[in-house]
Write a protein that holds these residues in place. Structure first.
Motif, PDB file in Angstrom:
ATOM      1  N   SER A 148       0.827  -1.424   0.017  1.00 25.50           N
ATOM      2  CA  SER A 148      -0.065  -0.005   0.122  1.00 25.50           C
ATOM      3  C   SER A 148       1.059   1.289   0.082  1.00 25.50           C
ATOM      4  O   SER A 148       2.255   1.191   0.145  1.00 25.50           O
ATOM      5  N   VAL A 149       0.182   2.528  -0.053  1.00 21.39           N
ATOM      6  CA  VAL A 149       1.103   3.782   0.183  1.00 21.39           C
ATOM      7  C   VAL A 149       1.345   3.637   1.487  1.00 21.39           C
ATOM      8  O   VAL A 149       0.617   3.686   2.483  1.00 21.39           O
ATOM      9  N   LEU A 150       2.689   3.702   1.987  1.00 21.22           N
ATOM     10  CA  LEU A 150       3.304   3.332   3.108  1.00 21.22           C
ATOM     11  C   LEU A 150       4.349   4.739   3.025  1.00 21.22           C
ATOM     12  O   LEU A 150       5.153   5.084   2.232  1.00 21.22           O
ATOM     13  N   PRO A 151       4.863   4.966   4.440  1.00 21.62           N
ATOM     14  CA  PRO A 151       5.963   5.681   4.730  1.00 21.62           C
ATOM     15  C   PRO A 151       7.298   5.060   4.708  1.00 21.62           C
ATOM     16  O   PRO A 151       7.439   3.805   5.281  1.00 21.62           O
ATOM     17  N   ASN A 152       8.218   5.501   3.967  1.00 22.32           N
ATOM     18  CA  ASN A 152       9.642   4.597   4.052  1.00 22.32           C
ATOM     19  C   ASN A 152      10.025   4.558   5.358  1.00 22.32           C
ATOM     20  O   ASN A 152       9.956   5.756   6.017  1.00 22.32           O
ATOM     21  N   ARG A 153      10.544   3.312   5.574  1.00 16.66           N
ATOM     22  CA  ARG A 153      11.411   3.446   7.004  1.00 16.66           C
ATOM     23  C   ARG A 153      12.397   4.483   7.266  1.00 16.66           C
ATOM     24  O   ARG A 153      12.880   5.026   8.330  1.00 16.66           O
ATOM     25  N   TRP A 154      13.099   4.657   6.175  1.00 18.14           N
ATOM     26  CA  TRP A 154      14.430   5.291   6.236  1.00 18.14           C
ATOM     27  C   TRP A 154      14.160   6.945   5.971  1.00 18.14           C
ATOM     28  O   TRP A 154      15.049   7.876   6.724  1.00 18.14           O
ATOM     29  N   TYR A 208      -0.978  -3.496   9.624  1.00 24.11           N
ATOM     30  CA  TYR A 208      -0.570  -1.980   9.584  1.00 24.11           C
ATOM     31  C   TYR A 208       0.197  -1.624   8.517  1.00 24.11           C
ATOM     32  O   TYR A 208       0.405  -0.356   8.219  1.00 24.11           O
ATOM     33  N   THR A 209       0.628  -2.638   7.816  1.00 22.59           N
ATOM     34  CA  THR A 209       1.223  -2.197   6.455  1.00 22.59           C
ATOM     35  C   THR A 209       0.535  -2.499   4.923  1.00 22.59           C
ATOM     36  O   THR A 209       0.838  -2.232   4.038  1.00 22.59           O
ATOM     37  N   ASN A 210      -0.723  -3.450   5.273  1.00 19.16           N
ATOM     38  CA  ASN A 210      -1.560  -3.743   3.883  1.00 19.16           C
ATOM     39  C   ASN A 210      -2.685  -3.385   4.118  1.00 19.16           C
ATOM     40  O   ASN A 210      -3.559  -3.613   4.845  1.00 19.16           O
ATOM     41  N   LYS A 211      -3.083  -2.185   3.266  1.00 13.60           N
ATOM     42  CA  LYS A 211      -4.589  -1.698   3.266  1.00 13.60           C
ATOM     43  C   LYS A 211      -5.169  -1.960   2.046  1.00 13.60           C
ATOM     44  O   LYS A 211      -6.235  -1.216   1.644  1.00 13.60           O
ATOM     45  N   ARG A 212      -4.675  -2.939   1.315  1.00  8.05           N
ATOM     46  CA  ARG A 212      -5.429  -3.595  -0.016  1.00  8.05           C
ATOM     47  C   ARG A 212      -6.808  -4.027   0.083  1.00  8.05           C
ATOM     48  O   ARG A 212      -7.003  -4.630   1.137  1.00  8.05           O
ATOM     49  N   THR A 213      -7.333  -3.935  -1.115  1.00 13.48           N
ATOM     50  CA  THR A 213      -8.588  -4.292  -1.151  1.00 13.48           C
ATOM     51  C   THR A 213      -9.134  -5.434  -2.122  1.00 13.48           C
ATOM     52  O   THR A 213     -10.159  -5.969  -2.472  1.00 13.48           O
ATOM     53  N   ASP A 214      -7.787  -5.871  -2.635  1.00 17.18           N
ATOM     54  CA  ASP A 214      -8.071  -7.007  -3.745  1.00 17.18           C
ATOM     55  C   ASP A 214      -7.666  -8.299  -3.129  1.00 17.18           C
ATOM     56  O   ASP A 214      -7.991  -8.509  -1.975  1.00 17.18           O
ATOM     57  N   ASP A 215      -7.193  -9.168  -3.663  1.00  8.48           N
ATOM     58  CA  ASP A 215      -7.252 -10.592  -3.250  1.00  8.48           C
ATOM     59  C   ASP A 215      -5.984 -10.672  -2.592  1.00  8.48           C
ATOM     60  O   ASP A 215      -5.593 -11.630  -1.773  1.00  8.48           O
ATOM     61  N   TYR A 216      -5.042  -9.660  -2.468  1.00  6.28           N
ATOM     62  CA  TYR A 216      -3.863  -9.759  -1.455  1.00  6.28           C
ATOM     63  C   TYR A 216      -3.797  -8.771  -0.389  1.00  6.28           C
ATOM     64  O   TYR A 216      -2.935  -8.436   0.297  1.00  6.28           O
ATOM     65  N   PHE A 257       4.865   2.823  13.540  1.00  2.42           N
ATOM     66  CA  PHE A 257       5.806   3.160  12.884  1.00  2.42           C
ATOM     67  C   PHE A 257       7.169   3.632  13.432  1.00  2.42           C
ATOM     68  O   PHE A 257       7.075   4.633  14.266  1.00  2.42           O
ATOM     69  N   GLN A 258       8.215   3.134  13.280  1.00  3.02           N
ATOM     70  CA  GLN A 258       9.432   3.521  13.969  1.00  3.02           C
ATOM     71  C   GLN A 258       9.488   3.414  15.634  1.00  3.02           C
ATOM     72  O   GLN A 258      10.248   4.276  15.991  1.00  3.02           O
ATOM     73  N   TYR A 259       8.861   2.444  15.937  1.00  2.12           N
ATOM     74  CA  TYR A 259       8.771   2.453  17.341  1.00  2.12           C
ATOM     75  C   TYR A 259       8.620   1.094  17.704  1.00  2.12           C
ATOM     76  O   TYR A 259       7.489   0.392  17.532  1.00  2.12           O
ATOM     77  N   GLY A 260       9.637   0.302  18.338  1.00  7.73           N
ATOM     78  CA  GLY A 260       9.536  -1.260  18.758  1.00  7.73           C
ATOM     79  C   GLY A 260       9.251  -1.526  20.148  1.00  7.73           C
ATOM     80  O   GLY A 260       9.271  -0.472  20.843  1.00  7.73           O
ATOM     81  N   GLU A 269       0.626  -4.881  20.110  1.00  9.34           N
ATOM     82  CA  GLU A 269       1.031  -5.168  18.756  1.00  9.34           C
ATOM     83  C   GLU A 269       0.293  -4.851  17.837  1.00  9.34           C
ATOM     84  O   GLU A 269      -0.983  -5.133  17.764  1.00  9.34           O
ATOM     85  N   ILE A 270       1.018  -4.059  16.405  1.00 12.05           N
ATOM     86  CA  ILE A 270       0.215  -3.728  15.483  1.00 12.05           C
ATOM     87  C   ILE A 270       0.551  -4.410  14.379  1.00 12.05           C
ATOM     88  O   ILE A 270      -0.064  -4.473  13.332  1.00 12.05           O
ATOM     89  N   GLY A 271       1.353  -5.339  14.583  1.00  9.56           N
ATOM     90  CA  GLY A 271       1.870  -6.308  13.627  1.00  9.56           C
ATOM     91  C   GLY A 271       1.405  -7.728  13.912  1.00  9.56           C
ATOM     92  O   GLY A 271       0.093  -8.029  14.181  1.00  9.56           O
ATOM     93  N   ARG A 272       2.313  -8.653  13.744  1.00  4.04           N
ATOM     94  CA  ARG A 272       1.772  -9.954  14.053  1.00  4.04           C
ATOM     95  C   ARG A 272       1.885 -10.312  15.445  1.00  4.04           C
ATOM     96  O   ARG A 272       3.007 -10.562  15.890  1.00  4.04           O
ATOM     97  N   ASP A 273       0.935 -10.671  16.077  1.00  6.52           N
ATOM     98  CA  ASP A 273       1.085 -11.110  17.517  1.00  6.52           C
ATOM     99  C   ASP A 273       1.017 -12.587  17.454  1.00  6.52           C
ATOM    100  O   ASP A 273       0.905 -13.379  16.392  1.00  6.52           O
TER     101      ASP A 273
END
Length: 687
Positions: A148-154, A208-216, A257-260, A269-273
């Motif tokens: 998706s449209v996301l902020p680059n980490r760097w 938190y990084t995949n906002k797609r609405t298609d098959d993926y 984003f940018q915070y572990g 957890e905003i990712g995979r718990d």
């Protein structure tokens, strides 16, 4: 061999493939068998091959080189289109198999928002016209494309575009074709990179990084579809018996984003718990994967996948042992794994094998040394990342890493020969000389070691009663155990080589010992800043680290560089109240300092509410406080039982360079462990 290691040296299987022992070389960017950051795109990398073969010869069971992008980073050619490199790979596989080891080739779909954009690449990614002009050579927009449209980490001002379904299908096809060519070249299996560390495939799996609405996108099955279709394509091309491993992060350990998350922290957890991971591991096994090569983290919590000194040993083991309960395929654990702990986990059925990465860079022979009961001979990895993976970020920068560093990863600060075997080698001398080394720090010790190996007569003149120099202070905190081991290793090597050491011997410029050549390794001394009250109420960083002075509860550290931050961490862990005052706009705002290390310190201070004052200057130090001028014009008074100055060093050479006088390390230019040890080799090879 000690009995406690025996479980590591038993055979195991991945599918029908038998591996001779339970030690896996973890894939590291830079050890890529197909080089990928050079002009002309990917090629068979002979330097990486030399390192991999040495590791195989010294009893590693399964070799996994670093990532091979299925599409070249430079030039944009698909990896499977260049058949010549696979012919060279086939020849290499014959050599590797002669050692008894097996090898998988790791292939990657890409980086997505985790692509480490430097400032020039960030400019391309932001400017479509410039990117179009550069596209025949490098396509920054494609390299950063994400689900998706996301902020680059760097690069904070760069957003990624969404990858298209056609591009997804092209990548899936490329995995199958590349795997087929690897199989034909005699490779034992492949690894898919990666539902791991927040790379492209992982970004598809995470909400938190995949906002797609298609098959993926959307449902669990859709988010994991990309990874599932890749393994099915590989199996279609290579057969069900061809092993396919998956690099897998059990938990994302990510708060934002940018915070572990910190070890042991209770967080959202905003990712995979773990609950999702239990389901995902089974789903991926059923899709066709034959092994899970596991750790934790994302690029937003990068210190879990690339643990610095501050992370616990075996930091991912508990989670990996848990996830093994939900699958029937082998599970491997990486992340500061210690052989005794790994062996115990294997023996008890918690994991099937342990993966080790950067310790192989520090000492490619460490496995055979364990087998022979020669643990004291193992050169330790100190988890500094200062040569192997020094991608850097601080406030206001993209990846602030020199281009030469980006193109030449997986070198080693403590072992210059890793990935530089042609440049750094011990060549016996035909003209032995007597060399006086003035200063017994890590640089001086390394110079003496190399000179002795070459056949010179090296003698160290150390003004104190102990070897190690300023590195003794650097190694003082409890989390610097590996630094202490490095000093011990160097001392052991010098004793074995019979290097003569003169302790409590202070050399003066007018009373040099007799020698043919001189190496001056007298180090540096702390900078002084003319702050009112500093002379009366502040101590140097080394005074604290060496235990010369004790501190109270409230401690102000002036200087937020690496040393200042490590002192603050040490104080925090001892139950003190550290406060950091830094004149720059971020902590550790320097080039070529790995983000895994620096982000841990920044996140730790943020999570634990350690006060950090940026863009700040010190107005005055008193017996009870420090007055600090802030950027907004305010002045705050910080309570201070003690004040520690950590504002850098300046060289103190005993002599100036001359024909037979060589300046080494900090006395020439203040640097780090890498510059000291590499500099020692540079000098010692030429004498």
């Amino acid at each position: 061999m000690k009995q406690e290691y025996e479980a590591l040296f038993t055979p195991w299987k991945i599918g029908n493939l038998e591996i001779k022992n339970r030690i896996v070389l973890a894939p590291m960017g830079g050890t890529c068998i197909f080089g990928w950051m050079e002009p002309g795109g990917s090629h068979f990398d002979k330097e990486a091959a030399r390192l991999l073969l040495k590791i195989a010869k010294h009893d590693c069971g399964l070799i996994i080189p670093g990532i091979a992008p299925v599409k070249d980073m430079l030039g944009g050619k698909w990896l499977y289109q260049n058949k010549r490199k696979f012919a060279e790979l086939a020849e290499f596989m014959d050599e590797l198999h002669a050692t008894g080891a097996k090898m998988f080739v790791q292939m990657t779909a890409g980086f997505g928002r985790s692509f480490a954009l430097t400032a020039p690449l960030a400019m391309l990614a932001k400017n479509k016209a410039l990117n179009t002009l550069a596209k025949p050579y490098i396509d920054a927009e494609y390299l950063t494309a994400a689900p998706s449209v996301l902020p680059n980490r760097w690069a904070d001002d760069v957003t990624t575009r969404a990858i298209t379904e056609k591009e997804i299908k092209d990548i899936i096809y490329a995995f199958g074709e590349t795997a087929r060519l690897c199989k034909e070249a005699g490779v034992d299996g492949v690894e898919v990179h990666a539902v791991h560390e927040g790379y492209l495939l992982d970004q598809f799996t995470l909400k938190y990084t995949n906002k797609r609405t298609d098959d993926y996108g959307g449902s669990f099955e859709n988010r994991y579809r990309f990874a599932a279709e890749i393994v099915k394509e590989i199996k279609d091309k290579c057969g069900d018996d061809f092993p396919v491993s998956l690099r897998y992060s059990v938990r994302s350990m990510t708060k934002a984003f940018q915070y572990g998350a910190m070890p042991g922290e209770d967080f959202e957890e905003i990712g995979r718990d773990m609950e999702e991971s239990e389901r995902a591991a089974k789903f991926l096994q059923d899709a066709g994967y034959d092994m899970l090569n596991c750790d934790n983290g994302t690029y937003d919590a990068w210190y879990w996948a690339h643990p610095p000194q501050y992370m616990p040993q075996n930091c991912n083991l508990e989670d990996v042992e848990h996830i093994k309960k939900f699958v029937d395929i082998p599970v491997v654990c990486a992340g500061k794994m210690e052989p005794d702990v790994g062996a115990k986990a294997v023996k008890e059925g918690g994991i099937d094998a342990m993966a080790v990465g950067r310790q192989f860079l520090a000492d490619p022979k460490w496995v055979s040394k364990i087998k022979k009961g020669r643990e004291e001979e193992i050169r330790p990895c100190i988890c500094c990342h200062s040569a192997c993976f020094n991608l850097t970020k601080h406030n206001g920068t993209a990846n602030d890493q020199d281009l030469t560093e980006s193109a030449g990863m997986c070198k080693c600060a403590v072992n210059p020969r890793s990935m530089q075997s042609k440049k750094y080698r011990v060549k016996p001398t035909d003209k032995p000389k007597r060399v006086a080394i003035i200063g017994g720090g890590v640089g001086g010790m390394e110079a003496a070691r190399i000179l002795a190996l070459r056949g010179h007569e090296a003698e160290i003149y150390e003004k104190t009663s102990e070897l190690g120099g300023v590195f003794i202070a650097a190694a003082a905190p409890e989390f610097k155990e590996k630094d202490k081991q490095l000093i011990a290793w160097q001392k052991h090597q010098l004793k074995k080589l019979g290097v003569k050491i003169h302790y409590n011997y202070e050399v003066k410029p007018d009373s040099l010992p007799s020698a043919d050549e001189y190496i001056i390794a007298t180090g540096a001394e702390a900078n002084r800043i003319p702050i009112p009250g500093a002379a009366d109420y502040a101590m140097d960083a080394t005074d604290y680290l060496l235990g010369r002075k004790q501190v109270g509860k409230d401690v102000v550290i002036i200087g937020g560089g690496l040393t200042g931050c490590e002192i603050a961490l040490d104080l925090f862990r001892k139950g003190k109240n550290p406060q950091i005052v830094e004149m720059k706009d971020d902590l550790i705002a320097v080039k070529n300092m790995c983000l895994a290390n620096t982000s841990y310190l920044r996140d730790c201070f943020k999570t634990n509410k350690v006060p950090v004052y940026l863009n700040a200057g010190v107005a005055e130090i008193t017996d009870k406080s420090v007055k600090v001028n802030l950027k907004d014009g305010r002045t705050v008074e910080l309570p201070a039982d003690d004040v520690i100055m950590s504002v850098g060093y300046h060289p103190i050479p005993l002599l100036q360079a001359a024909k037979n006088v060589h300046l080494l390390g900090d006395c020439k230019k203040v640097g780090n462990i890498r510059s000291a040890i590499w500099g020692a080799w540079d000098i010692a090879m030429k004498i």
